[in-house]
Structure formats: C-alpha cells, structure tokens
Write a protein that holds these residues in place. Structure first.
Motif, PDB file in Angstrom:
ATOM      1  N   PRO A 128      19.224  33.640  53.673  1.00 51.00           N
ATOM      2  CA  PRO A 128      19.183  32.308  53.075  1.00 51.00           C
ATOM      3  C   PRO A 128      20.246  31.399  53.683  1.00 51.00           C
TER       4      PRO A 128
ATOM      5  N   ALA B 287      20.197  29.004  50.091  1.00 50.01           N
ATOM      6  CA  ALA B 287      21.308  29.894  49.739  1.00 50.01           C
ATOM      7  C   ALA B 287      21.903  29.480  48.399  1.00 50.01           C
ATOM      8  N   HIS B 288      21.061  29.435  47.389  1.00 49.62           N
ATOM      9  CA  HIS B 288      21.515  29.133  46.027  1.00 49.62           C
ATOM     10  C   HIS B 288      20.722  30.068  45.118  1.00 49.62           C
ATOM     11  N   ASP B 289      21.444  30.929  44.399  1.00 49.93           N
ATOM     12  CA  ASP B 289      20.755  31.973  43.618  1.00 49.93           C
ATOM     13  C   ASP B 289      19.722  31.393  42.664  1.00 49.93           C
ATOM     14  N   ALA B 290      20.094  30.332  41.940  1.00 50.93           N
ATOM     15  CA  ALA B 290      19.179  29.782  40.934  1.00 50.93           C
ATOM     16  C   ALA B 290      17.918  29.223  41.596  1.00 50.93           C
TER      17      ALA B 290
ATOM     18  N   SER C 147      11.383  32.221  48.200  1.00 51.08           N
ATOM     19  CA  SER C 147      12.416  33.088  47.621  1.00 51.08           C
ATOM     20  C   SER C 147      12.961  34.049  48.663  1.00 51.08           C
ATOM     21  N   ASP C 148      12.162  34.362  49.673  1.00 49.40           N
ATOM     22  CA  ASP C 148      12.622  35.263  50.732  1.00 49.40           C
ATOM     23  C   ASP C 148      11.708  35.151  51.954  1.00 49.40           C
TER      24      ASP C 148
ATOM     25  N   ARG D  66      16.497  30.276  44.432  1.00 49.23           N
ATOM     26  CA  ARG D  66      15.620  31.399  44.831  1.00 49.23           C
ATOM     27  C   ARG D  66      15.002  32.070  43.605  1.00 49.23           C
ATOM     28  N   GLU D  67      15.789  32.185  42.511  1.00 48.88           N
ATOM     29  CA  GLU D  67      15.245  32.800  41.295  1.00 48.88           C
ATOM     30  C   GLU D  67      14.134  31.940  40.694  1.00 48.88           C
TER      31      GLU D  67
ATOM     32  N   THR E 252      20.093  23.140  45.124  1.00 48.35           N
ATOM     33  CA  THR E 252      20.119  24.056  46.258  1.00 48.35           C
ATOM     34  C   THR E 252      21.543  23.964  46.812  1.00 48.35           C
ATOM     35  N   GLU E 253      21.834  24.719  47.859  1.00 46.18           N
ATOM     36  CA  GLU E 253      23.181  24.653  48.431  1.00 46.18           C
ATOM     37  C   GLU E 253      23.418  23.347  49.188  1.00 46.18           C
TER      38      GLU E 253
ATOM     39  N   GLY F 129      22.390  23.144  38.269  1.00 43.28           N
ATOM     40  CA  GLY F 129      22.847  24.316  39.018  1.00 43.28           C
ATOM     41  C   GLY F 129      24.217  24.077  39.612  1.00 43.28           C
TER      42      GLY F 129
END
Ligand code: TXA
Ligand code: MG
Length: 316
Positions: free
Chosen positions: A88, A120-123, A64-65, A125-126, A28-29, A167
């Motif tokens: 995020p 706030a990390h794309d992977a 995810s959101d 959330r995906e 994650t971030e 990640g």
C-alpha cells in the motif's frame, strides 16, 4: 444545515451507506476521498454530482489489496513489480482494464484503462474490504477547489451534506502520484506524494515526465485546480501589506495572517501542511496569499504542481 447525525461512527456504518448505493467520504494517507461502490453507476454518478465534477474526468479506484486490483486490471511484469514493492502507498497505476472487471463506465469516463491504488491507511483498506467491492473516490472537495486533509475540512466544504468517516489527519497531505505503465515505460501523469526518485529507484527504471515521449494525459489535469478563493502570488520572497503569507523555512517579520509549511524547510512536513495551511489562510479572506519559494526537487515537484494550479486563473 449542520447535521452531525449523518456522519458514520464506524467502518461498518460507512460500508452500509456504500452498500446501499450512497456516497461517503473517508480518509486515505494522501487526502480525503469521496467514495462510492465502483460497480454501481448510480452511486458513482452521485459522486460526480456532489462534487460538480465534469463527467470527462475519470476516477481512481481504491482496492483493499493487490488481489482485488488484479481482478480489475492487467498487470505487466513491470506494473506488478511496482505494485508489489510500493503498495500500500500513494501510487496510482493506470493500466488496461479487464473487460469483465464490472467497473461502471462512468468511473473510467469511457477510457479502456483504469486508475487503481491500494491506500496506506488502515481504515480506507478496511472500508474497501468490508464493502467487498472496489471504491471509486476522487478527492473529497468541490471540483476545482482545495483538497481536504482532515474530516472537518470536508464537512465544511460540503456544508455537512455528505457523510464523512473521520480517519484523522492525512499523513502525506498531497494526492497520490499517478503513473501510466505503457509498454515497458513509466510515465508520470501527476506528481504526487511518492517521489519519482523513489519509484525509479525501486524498479530501476526512469520515470518520464508527462509528455516526454509518450502522448497520454490524465484528463483531470486542468490548469486551474486546487483553487482557494484568494489569488496566489508564488515565489514571493517577502509578503506585501494586505497579503497573507505562506512561509517555508524561516518566517519573516510579518503581522498579517501567516502560516509556515515547515520552519525547518522539510518537504515532507510541507506537503502534509499544504492544503490545511491554504484553507486556514483563505478563511481570513485576503485578496492574495503570497507563497515563499519551494524547492522543486523530490516532494517539491508535487507541492509546486499544486501551487501552480491553485494560482492559475479559475475557469469554474
Ligand atoms: O491520492 C489520491 O489519488 C486521491 C485519494 C482520494 O485517493 N484521489 C484523487 O482523485 O486525487 P482525483 O479524482 O482528485 O484525481 C484523479 C486523477 C484525475 O486527474 C484523473 O484525470 C486521473 O486521476 N485519472 C483517473 N483515471 C484515469 C485514467 N484511466 N487515465 C488517466 N488518468 C486517469
Ligand atoms: Mg482532486
């Protein structure tokens, strides 16, 4: 012991592990998390087991959101405002859980509130979106030890016994800020990567310090936490012979093991480097790591919180 084959190479592979009821670490971030499907009690139990985490300590659920989070908890207008403006991001909100949320009661340790965040990390959330279920994830470290901000640290601390989806390096480096929204007040349960000032300015309300007024606590805020093997000596203006030194700002003349959190005294850079630097110095097996004074303002609040807990006598 080393079995690189266990590590997933893609988000799909990691999601498959989680769908099958397994656990998987992911970035994650803030720091790496050790995740499980939050609706599967057996899977969540495996996370507690892998970490050696006390069962009274509830987990943060990653969504995810906002729409996914809204199915799990009830947002007051103030909580919604925070989520809409700051997600995020490294902000965890503790809110009343919906009875129909379907979250395993092992995640909440029996509380009627749930801690939720959208990383706030794309992977990250995906991964949640691909699993199509919220992911319960504490930090990916054995309970009470240093958190991990890169895949290698997770692999090392768990001796390659848990799968890790790499990640990259975590951008923030310290855990999320935890805020309980109680009536119309914001209470900080844990200082973290989002500063109080930022949260407060965003919604035009003060963020109260833990125990200022409202009696509520994050059960996991143990005095000793984030512990390296070495002892820590805080607010050290200079290192002593035999110590390792964690500098901030100007580095002293010192021939022993030394890392600088930020040569330019930048708190953001210092937060990003905190756990990685402690891991590196601890690996030198010093008796003691001396740590330079860090300002207490802004992100310094979270950094000092982690250092104080890391310095406290271990009870584990
Ligand atoms: O940045 C983070 O928050 C990372 C990444 C992986 O998302 N996660 C993390 O989780 O730091 P963990 O388990 O190391 O810390 C979670 C904290 C604990 O102190 C726990 O007691 C608190 O959140 N917590 C969880 N649910 C709670 C609740 N319902 N009420 C109060 N505190 C809660
Ligand atoms: Mg943790």
């Amino acid at each position: 012991m080393t079995d690189p084959a266990i590590h997933p190479q893609s988000i799909d592979q990691a999601a498959k592990i989680l769908t099958a009821g397994g656990i998987c670490a992911f970035a994650t971030e803030t720091v790496y998390g050790l995740g499980a499907n939050a609706t599967n009690s057996d899977a969540v139990l495996s996370v507690y087991q892998a970490k050696g985490r006390p069962r009274f300590n509830p987990l943060i659920v990653h969504c995810s959101d906002f729409t996914m989070a809204e199915k799990l908890v009830v947002f007051s207008p103030l909580a919604r405002d925070l989520a809409e403006k700051l997600w995020p991001g490294p902000l965890t909100l503790v809110l009343p859980m919906r009875p129909e949320a379907g979250i395993s009661d092992i995640v909440t340790a029996g509380l009627d509130t749930l801690a939720v965040r959208v990383p706030a990390h794309d992977a990250a959330r995906e991964l949640v979106a691909t699993l199509n279920r919220p992911i319960a994830a504490p930090s990916a470290n054995p309970s009470g030890r240093l958190s991990a901000t890169c895949a290698e640290q997770v692999k090392h601390m768990f001796a390659n016994s848990v799968p890790v989806l790499d990640g990259g390096r975590c951008a923030a480096g310290v855990e999320s800020t935890i805020i309980a929204v109680v009536d119309d007040e914001l209470v900080q349960l844990r200082a973290g990567a989002m500063t109080r000032e930022e949260i407060s300015a965003t919604v035009g309300k003060p963020v109260l310090a833990t125990r200022e007024g409202v009696k509520i606590a994050a059960p996991g805020m143990l005095k000793s936490h984030y512990a390296p093997n070495a002892n820590l000596r805080l607010n050290a203006t200079a290192p002593r012979a035999g110590e390792a030194f964690l500098a901030f700002g100007r580095s002293p003349d010192f021939t022993g093991p030394m890392r600088n959190l930020s040569a330019t005294a930048d708190l953001r850079e210092a937060a990003r480097n905190l756990f990685a630097s402690l891991h590196v110095l601890d690996a030198e097996n010093p008796e003691c790591i001396a740590v330079a004074p860090i300002p207490k303002t802004g992100l310094g609040e979270a950094i000092n919180d982690r250092l104080q807990r890391a310095a406290a006598p271990t009870t584990i």
